[in-house]
Design a protein around this motif. Structure first.
Motif, PDB file in Angstrom:
ATOM      1  N   PRO A 158      -1.083  -9.001  -3.659  1.00 51.77           N
ATOM      2  CA  PRO A 158      -1.763  -9.544  -2.476  1.00 51.77           C
ATOM      3  C   PRO A 158      -3.087  -8.835  -2.201  1.00 51.77           C
ATOM      4  CG  PRO A 158       0.500  -8.866  -1.952  1.00 51.77           C
ATOM      5  CD  PRO A 158       0.210  -8.399  -3.343  1.00 51.77           C
ATOM      6  N   LEU A 159      -3.957  -9.533  -1.501  1.00 46.22           N
ATOM      7  CA  LEU A 159      -5.298  -9.024  -1.189  1.00 46.22           C
ATOM      8  C   LEU A 159      -5.252  -7.646  -0.526  1.00 46.22           C
ATOM      9  CD1 LEU A 159      -8.371  -9.478  -0.980  1.00 46.22           C
ATOM     10  CD2 LEU A 159      -7.957 -10.699   1.146  1.00 46.22           C
ATOM     11  N   ASP A 160      -4.386  -7.447   0.453  1.00 47.81           N
ATOM     12  CA  ASP A 160      -4.361  -6.151   1.139  1.00 47.81           C
ATOM     13  C   ASP A 160      -3.950  -5.027   0.194  1.00 47.81           C
ATOM     14  OD1 ASP A 160      -1.706  -7.055   1.045  1.00 47.81           O
ATOM     15  OD2 ASP A 160      -1.186  -6.192   2.988  1.00 47.81           O
ATOM     16  N   ARG A 161      -3.059  -5.308  -0.752  1.00 46.18           N
ATOM     17  CA  ARG A 161      -2.646  -4.297  -1.734  1.00 46.18           C
ATOM     18  C   ARG A 161      -3.810  -3.939  -2.657  1.00 46.18           C
ATOM     19  NH1 ARG A 161      -1.729  -0.044  -3.427  1.00 46.18           N
ATOM     20  NH2 ARG A 161      -1.001   0.251  -5.534  1.00 46.18           N
ATOM     21  N   VAL A 162      -4.545  -4.950  -3.120  1.00 41.79           N
ATOM     22  CA  VAL A 162      -5.669  -4.716  -4.033  1.00 41.79           C
ATOM     23  C   VAL A 162      -6.774  -3.940  -3.322  1.00 41.79           C
ATOM     24  CG1 VAL A 162      -7.435  -5.806  -5.474  1.00 41.79           C
ATOM     25  CG2 VAL A 162      -5.096  -6.722  -5.448  1.00 41.79           C
ATOM     26  N   TRP A 163      -7.075  -4.309  -2.068  1.00 46.70           N
ATOM     27  CA  TRP A 163      -8.095  -3.570  -1.317  1.00 46.70           C
ATOM     28  C   TRP A 163      -7.688  -2.112  -1.145  1.00 46.70           C
ATOM     29  CZ3 TRP A 163     -13.006  -3.817  -0.185  1.00 46.70           C
ATOM     30  CH2 TRP A 163     -13.525  -2.921   0.745  1.00 46.70           C
ATOM     31  N   THR A 164      -6.433  -1.877  -0.786  1.00 49.85           N
ATOM     32  CA  THR A 164      -5.949  -0.502  -0.619  1.00 49.85           C
ATOM     33  C   THR A 164      -6.090   0.272  -1.925  1.00 49.85           C
ATOM     34  OG1 THR A 164      -4.443  -1.093   1.152  1.00 49.85           O
ATOM     35  CG2 THR A 164      -3.930   0.919  -0.062  1.00 49.85           C
ATOM     36  N   ALA A 165      -5.716  -0.348  -3.038  1.00 48.26           N
ATOM     37  CA  ALA A 165      -5.847   0.310  -4.344  1.00 48.26           C
ATOM     38  C   ALA A 165      -7.306   0.635  -4.638  1.00 48.26           C
ATOM     39  CB  ALA A 165      -5.263  -0.581  -5.448  1.00 48.26           C
ATOM     40  N   PHE A 166      -8.194  -0.314  -4.357  1.00 48.75           N
ATOM     41  CA  PHE A 166      -9.621  -0.128  -4.629  1.00 48.75           C
ATOM     42  C   PHE A 166     -10.258   0.917  -3.703  1.00 48.75           C
ATOM     43  CE2 PHE A 166     -14.004  -1.179  -3.460  1.00 48.75           C
ATOM     44  CZ  PHE A 166     -14.628  -0.986  -4.684  1.00 48.75           C
ATOM     45  N   ALA A 167     -10.048   0.750  -2.414  1.00 52.52           N
ATOM     46  CA  ALA A 167     -10.782   1.546  -1.429  1.00 52.52           C
ATOM     47  C   ALA A 167     -10.158   2.897  -1.126  1.00 52.52           C
ATOM     48  CB  ALA A 167     -10.925   0.749  -0.125  1.00 52.52           C
ATOM     49  N   HIS A 168      -8.825   3.005  -1.252  1.00 56.09           N
ATOM     50  CA  HIS A 168      -8.164   4.215  -0.783  1.00 56.09           C
ATOM     51  C   HIS A 168      -7.349   4.948  -1.845  1.00 56.09           C
ATOM     52  CE1 HIS A 168      -9.518   3.075   3.160  1.00 56.09           C
ATOM     53  NE2 HIS A 168      -8.962   1.897   3.006  1.00 56.09           N
TER      54      HIS A 168
END
Length: 141
Positions: free
Chosen positions: A16-26
């Motif tokens: 999901p989008l929120d998982r990918v953003w977390t992986a990328f950003a944090h």
């Protein structure tokens, strides 16, 4: 050969989008430890790596962020006569996430065409690492 000012790559990640953003950003330190920045406008950015015993570094700054959707940074290496701009875009794609990476500004650099070719070969490595990290199942807690 026609001059290239931009390169663009795309991948779909089965998360999901929120998982990918977390992986990328944090969680970037877990899949791209050489690159350091905070996902906020104005954050300094630094990538350091070594090839055959020689140290390299690229530096820049985060220019734009829409949390969960986009992050843009400009960066350069000491021997470049300018900078390129890297734009990461994230959007939901069914149950997964589409990631679009665009790097621009090669046309204004003296050795931009060689740099574009090099980056066209190396960006897939980072996209693959992000994909693998974001899709990895975390152990049940």
């Amino acid at each position: 050969m026609e001059a290239v000012d931009q390169i663009q790559l795309e991948t779909t990640i089965s998360a999901p989008l929120d998982r990918v953003w977390t992986a990328f950003a944090h969680e970037r330190g877990q899949w791209w430890p050489e690159l350091d920045f905070w996902p906020v406008i104005g954050s300094l950015l630094r990538e350091e790596w070594e090839v055959d015993g020689v140290q390299y570094a690229a530096v820049g700054a985060v220019k734009d962020v829409i949390s969960g959707r986009r992050l843009v940074f400009a960066w350069s290496e000491p021997d470049w006569d300018g900078a390129t701009t890297v734009r990461w875009e994230f959007e939901a794609a069914g149950t997964g996430t589409r990631v679009l990476l665009t790097e621009t500004g090669f046309g204004s650099l003296a050795h931009g065409q060689e740099l574009a070719e090099d980056h066209r070969e190396t960006w897939p490595y980072h996209l693959s690492d992000l994909k693998e990290h974001a899709e990895r199942q975390l152990p049940a807690g």
